[in-house]
Design a protein around this motif. Structure first.
Motif, PDB file in Angstrom:
ATOM      1  N   LYS A   1      30.229  51.933  15.639  1.00 37.49           N
ATOM      2  CA  LYS A   1      30.457  53.122  16.450  1.00 37.49           C
ATOM      3  C   LYS A   1      30.586  54.325  15.521  1.00 37.49           C
ATOM      4  O   LYS A   1      30.907  54.175  14.334  1.00 37.49           O
ATOM      5  CB  LYS A   1      31.719  52.960  17.300  1.00 37.49           C
TER       6      LYS A   1
ATOM      7  N   SER B   1      29.279  61.141  20.846  1.00 34.27           N
ATOM      8  CA  SER B   1      28.603  60.085  21.609  1.00 34.27           C
ATOM      9  C   SER B   1      29.346  58.764  21.556  1.00 34.27           C
ATOM     10  O   SER B   1      28.794  57.727  21.956  1.00 34.27           O
ATOM     11  CB  SER B   1      27.177  59.895  21.072  1.00 34.27           C
ATOM     12  N   GLU B   2      30.567  58.775  21.060  1.00 36.51           N
ATOM     13  CA  GLU B   2      31.332  57.539  20.882  1.00 36.51           C
ATOM     14  C   GLU B   2      31.384  56.701  22.151  1.00 36.51           C
ATOM     15  O   GLU B   2      31.096  55.497  22.135  1.00 36.51           O
ATOM     16  CB  GLU B   2      32.756  57.887  20.429  1.00 36.51           C
ATOM     17  N   GLU B   3      31.743  57.302  23.270  1.00 37.35           N
ATOM     18  CA  GLU B   3      31.878  56.542  24.511  1.00 37.35           C
ATOM     19  C   GLU B   3      30.546  55.971  24.969  1.00 37.35           C
ATOM     20  O   GLU B   3      30.484  54.869  25.514  1.00 37.35           O
ATOM     21  CB  GLU B   3      32.494  57.424  25.606  1.00 37.35           C
ATOM     22  N   ASP B   4      29.467  56.732  24.752  1.00 36.56           N
ATOM     23  CA  ASP B   4      28.144  56.232  25.126  1.00 36.56           C
ATOM     24  C   ASP B   4      27.803  54.975  24.346  1.00 36.56           C
ATOM     25  O   ASP B   4      27.280  53.995  24.908  1.00 36.56           O
ATOM     26  CB  ASP B   4      27.077  57.305  24.873  1.00 36.56           C
TER      27      ASP B   4
ATOM     28  N   LEU C   1      29.926  52.881  22.893  1.00 40.15           N
ATOM     29  CA  LEU C   1      30.808  51.787  23.299  1.00 40.15           C
ATOM     30  C   LEU C   1      30.318  51.138  24.584  1.00 40.15           C
ATOM     31  O   LEU C   1      30.346  49.916  24.738  1.00 40.15           O
ATOM     32  CB  LEU C   1      32.238  52.317  23.480  1.00 40.15           C
ATOM     33  N   HIS C   2      29.813  51.965  25.512  1.00 38.75           N
ATOM     34  CA  HIS C   2      29.285  51.428  26.768  1.00 38.75           C
ATOM     35  C   HIS C   2      27.988  50.669  26.530  1.00 38.75           C
ATOM     36  O   HIS C   2      27.805  49.538  27.005  1.00 38.75           O
ATOM     37  CB  HIS C   2      29.039  52.559  27.765  1.00 38.75           C
TER      38      HIS C   2
ATOM     39  N   SER D   1      28.451  47.447  24.465  1.00 41.46           N
ATOM     40  CA  SER D   1      29.245  46.424  25.144  1.00 41.46           C
ATOM     41  C   SER D   1      28.347  45.471  25.918  1.00 41.46           C
ATOM     42  O   SER D   1      28.740  44.351  26.243  1.00 41.46           O
ATOM     43  CB  SER D   1      30.251  47.070  26.099  1.00 41.46           C
TER      44      SER D   1
END
Length: 339
Positions: free
Chosen positions: A115, A291-294, A296-297, A300
């Motif tokens: 990430k 873009s961290e959350e993108d 991680l999603h 995943s």
């Protein structure tokens, strides 16, 4: 290749429940390409807008049939990356998709906890960034500067993680999927001790990912300020590059005029004889970190398969692998000779 017979073969049978019927609804694909890029994709990638979703469904059906435990996203936009990277050849796109996951499983040092926040020190060093302006062909220019890396701070795998995340971010754009990217690598100040970190294992892994394990089109690799040592490295690696990729390497030395024939000064920073100001890494760093959350999603969903072997990744035959091992084993003596 896209064709009526392939479509018939890979489409779910009419009147029977589809294997995908009970899966969550996937995002509806909406093309963001301009008319010019739609034409370019048709001419260069064999992408026909009227058949696009049918081709995606064909690849999806092949995944569900041949690799039901792959754990891949089956979204239209995600699968489309692999079709474009292999010019809508179903079988080659499927193999690329399998390779993509095999690469991730076989190199945990690079892909575990992958990430943007985890590679923040690499980003802040300026080892890799993306120039703010596109080249005349609409391609992003990825700038890599190995001299910004201090080996005592972190291992070389952290640099590879940063490059990989950069490519993942770029390939989200449909424009990049069609146009490809250009690489600018500045080897100024790279010493023998630093070059020795790029050993046989790392070299084989990186080459495997870039050639056969990632859905991106590398249109040119421009090397500048390379020391004599680089010629030794490249002479060893070149036999294991596909001819098409090897022919896209350009060694410019310290000749900025030679570089400018491939990348115009108007998009280059002052450090490379350009007119776009000083090289600024902050904009790309902020974009990637945001873009961290993108990531991680997206990551995943990448459940690594447990019922397939590394042999699924058909990068090269056993003979080629042995030849690569034997040749790369002699890297260090040749590096000393070139240095």
């Amino acid at each position: 290749m896209s064709g009526d017979s392939d479509c018939t073969r890979t489409s779910p049978s009419a009147g029977s429940p589809s294997d995908n019927e009970f899966l969550p609804d996937r995002p509806k694909y909406v093309c963001s390409l301009s008319p010019d890029l739609i034409t370019k994709a048709r001419e260069e990638l064999q992408e026909k807008p009227e058949w696009r979703l049918r081709d995606v469904q064909a690849l999806r059906d092949m995944v569900c049939k041949d690799y039901p435990s792959l754990g891949t996203s089956l979204d239209d936009a995600f699968l489309l990356r692999f079709l474009r990277a292999r010019k809508f050849d179903y079988d080659r796109a499927l193999q690329l998709l399998v390779n993509y996951y095999t690469c991730r499983r076989s190199w945990p040092e690079v892909f575990n906890n992958l990430k943007p926040s985890a590679i923040k020190p690499v980003l802040e060093s300026g080892f890799v960034t993306v120039l703010p302006r596109l080249d005349p062909e609409g391609r992003h220019v990825v700038c890599i500067r190995p001299d910004r890396w201090t080996p005592s701070n972190y291992p070389i795998t952290e640099n590879i993680r940063a490059i990989y995340l950069t490519l993942e971010k770029l390939i989200q754009s449909e424009e990049t999927q069609v146009n490809g990217i250009v690489i600018l690598a500045d080897y100024k100040g790279v010493s023998l001790s630093k070059a020795s970190h790029f050993g046989p294992f790392v070299a084989k892994k990186v080459i495997g990912i870039l050639q056969d394990g990632f859905p991106i089109r590398i249109k040119a690799v421009n090397i500048i300020n390379e020391p004599r040592i680089f010629k030794g490295i490249f002479a060893i690696i070149k036999p294991f590059l596909k001819e098409k990729i090897a022919n896209r390497f350009f060694l410019h030395g310290c000749d900025l005029n030679s570089l400018h024939q491939n990348i115009p000064p108007v998009i280059l920073p002052e450090e490379y004889g350009g007119t776009s100001g000083k090289l600024d890494i902050s904009a790309w760093n902020e974009l990637l970190l945001a873009s961290e959350e993108d990531f991680l999603h997206d990551f995943s969903q990448l459940v690594l398969p447990c019922d397939s072997s590394p042999h699924d990744m058909l990068v090269s035959g056993d003979a080629d692998e042995k030849q690569c091992d034997d040749s790369l084993r002699g890297m260090k003596p040749q590096l000393y000779y070139c240095y």
